[in-house]
Design a protein around this motif. Structure first.
Motif, PDB file in Angstrom:
ATOM      1  N   CYS A 164       0.860  -1.174   0.000  1.00  0.00           N
ATOM      2  CA  CYS A 164       0.000   0.000   0.000  1.00  0.00           C
ATOM      3  C   CYS A 164       0.896   1.223   0.000  1.00  0.00           C
ATOM      4  CB  CYS A 164      -0.928   0.014   1.212  1.00  0.00           C
ATOM      5  SG  CYS A 164      -2.076   1.399   1.165  1.00  0.00           S
ATOM      6  N   LYS A 168      -0.025   4.240   0.208  1.00  0.00           N
ATOM      7  CA  LYS A 168      -0.654   5.396   0.843  1.00  0.00           C
ATOM      8  C   LYS A 168      -0.431   5.458   2.346  1.00  0.00           C
ATOM      9  CE  LYS A 168      -4.085   5.691  -2.736  1.00  0.00           C
ATOM     10  NZ  LYS A 168      -5.430   5.482  -3.151  1.00  0.00           N
ATOM     11  N   GLY A 169       0.487   4.668   2.872  1.00  0.00           N
ATOM     12  CA  GLY A 169       0.838   4.756   4.280  1.00  0.00           C
ATOM     13  C   GLY A 169       0.211   3.684   5.144  1.00  0.00           C
ATOM     14  N   LYS A 170       0.746   3.593   6.360  1.00  0.00           N
ATOM     15  CA  LYS A 170       0.355   2.537   7.288  1.00  0.00           C
ATOM     16  C   LYS A 170      -1.134   2.564   7.615  1.00  0.00           C
ATOM     17  CE  LYS A 170       1.134   0.708  11.854  1.00  0.00           C
ATOM     18  NZ  LYS A 170       1.803   0.787  13.110  1.00  0.00           N
ATOM     19  N   GLY A 171      -1.683   3.726   7.899  1.00  0.00           N
ATOM     20  CA  GLY A 171      -3.102   3.816   8.256  1.00  0.00           C
ATOM     21  C   GLY A 171      -4.007   3.298   7.156  1.00  0.00           C
ATOM     22  N   ARG A 172      -3.686   3.631   5.932  1.00  0.00           N
ATOM     23  CA  ARG A 172      -4.490   3.180   4.791  1.00  0.00           C
ATOM     24  C   ARG A 172      -4.358   1.665   4.602  1.00  0.00           C
ATOM     25  NH1 ARG A 172      -8.926   3.187   2.405  1.00  0.00           N
ATOM     26  NH2 ARG A 172      -8.830   2.708   0.220  1.00  0.00           N
ATOM     27  N   ARG A 173      -3.138   1.154   4.730  1.00  0.00           N
ATOM     28  CA  ARG A 173      -2.905  -0.284   4.577  1.00  0.00           C
ATOM     29  C   ARG A 173      -3.708  -1.058   5.618  1.00  0.00           C
ATOM     30  NH1 ARG A 173       2.728  -0.771   4.955  1.00  0.00           N
ATOM     31  NH2 ARG A 173       2.489  -0.529   7.184  1.00  0.00           N
ATOM     32  N   ARG A 174      -3.684  -0.594   6.844  1.00  0.00           N
ATOM     33  CA  ARG A 174      -4.412  -1.257   7.915  1.00  0.00           C
ATOM     34  C   ARG A 174      -5.921  -1.267   7.628  1.00  0.00           C
ATOM     35  NH1 ARG A 174      -3.417  -2.995  13.011  1.00  0.00           N
ATOM     36  NH2 ARG A 174      -5.148  -2.834  14.456  1.00  0.00           N
ATOM     37  N   LYS A 175      -6.446  -0.167   7.131  1.00  0.00           N
ATOM     38  CA  LYS A 175      -7.870  -0.105   6.788  1.00  0.00           C
ATOM     39  C   LYS A 175      -8.212  -1.075   5.659  1.00  0.00           C
ATOM     40  CE  LYS A 175      -8.784   4.478   8.490  1.00  0.00           C
ATOM     41  NZ  LYS A 175      -9.152   5.848   8.230  1.00  0.00           N
ATOM     42  N   GLU A 206      -8.275  -4.496   7.256  1.00  0.00           N
ATOM     43  CA  GLU A 206      -9.481  -4.667   8.072  1.00  0.00           C
ATOM     44  C   GLU A 206     -10.686  -4.985   7.199  1.00  0.00           C
ATOM     45  OE1 GLU A 206      -9.879  -1.084  10.352  1.00  0.00           O
ATOM     46  OE2 GLU A 206      -8.326  -1.684  11.777  1.00  0.00           O
ATOM     47  N   SER A 217       3.812  -4.906   6.840  1.00  0.00           N
ATOM     48  CA  SER A 217       2.506  -5.352   6.349  1.00  0.00           C
ATOM     49  C   SER A 217       2.076  -6.627   7.062  1.00  0.00           C
ATOM     50  CB  SER A 217       2.550  -5.588   4.842  1.00  0.00           C
ATOM     51  OG  SER A 217       2.650  -4.370   4.145  1.00  0.00           O
ATOM     52  N   ASP A 239       0.890  -5.695  10.547  1.00  0.00           N
ATOM     53  CA  ASP A 239      -0.429  -5.052  10.495  1.00  0.00           C
ATOM     54  C   ASP A 239      -1.530  -6.082  10.275  1.00  0.00           C
ATOM     55  OD1 ASP A 239       0.694  -2.551  10.883  1.00  0.00           O
ATOM     56  OD2 ASP A 239       0.563  -1.957   8.772  1.00  0.00           O
TER      57      ASP A 239
END
Length: 106
Positions: free
Chosen positions: A35, A37-44, A47, A67, A70
Motif C-alpha cells: 500500500c 498510501k501509508g500505514k493507516g491506509r494499509r491497515r484499513k 481490516e 505489512s 499489520d
C-alpha cells in the motif's frame, strides 16, 4: 454449499490463487500486501478484507515485515484464524488454507 472465504495476503499471483482456491471450494480474497498510501491506509484495507474472510493466510516470502505485522494485528483484533505460508507459491498457500479450514472445523 457455501464457499469458505480465505484472505491471502502477499504475492502477485491473484488469478492463479483464485482459480486454484475455487477448485478446493474456496473464495479467495487477495491483497498483494503493498500500500503506497501509508500505514493507516494499509491497515484499513486489511481490516476491510479480513472482516469478509473466514480465515487468513499470510505469504511470508512475499510481504514486508510491517505489512505482515499489520495483518497479524487485525486478525487478532477480529479473532480470525491465521496461518503463515513460508514461501509465496500458489499450491503451498492453498494447502495452508485447507489445513487451517480443516483445523477450525475440527
Amino acid at each position: 454449499m457455501k464457499k469458505t472465504k480465505v484472505a491471502i495476503i502477499g504475492g502477485s499471483q491473484e488469478r492463479s490463487l483464485k482459480q486454484f482456491g475455487s477448485k478446493h471450494g474456496m473464495e479467495i480474497i487477495f491483497h498483494d500486501g503493498i500500500c503506497k498510501k501509508g500505514k493507516g491506509r494499509r491497515r484499513k484495507e486489511f481490516e476491510k478484507m479480513i472482516k469478509k474472510a473466514d480465515c487468513v493466510v499470510i505469504q511470508k516470502g512475499a510481504i514486508s515485515h510491517q505489512s505482515m505485522e499489520d495483518a497479524k494485528d487485525v486478525c487478532k483484533e477480529l479473532n480470525k484464524p491465521l496461518a503463515f505460508n513460508q514461501g509465496f507459491g500458489v499450491t503451498s498457500a492453498i494447502q495452508k488454507a485447507i489445513e487451517l479450514v480443516e483445523y477450525e472445523a475440527a
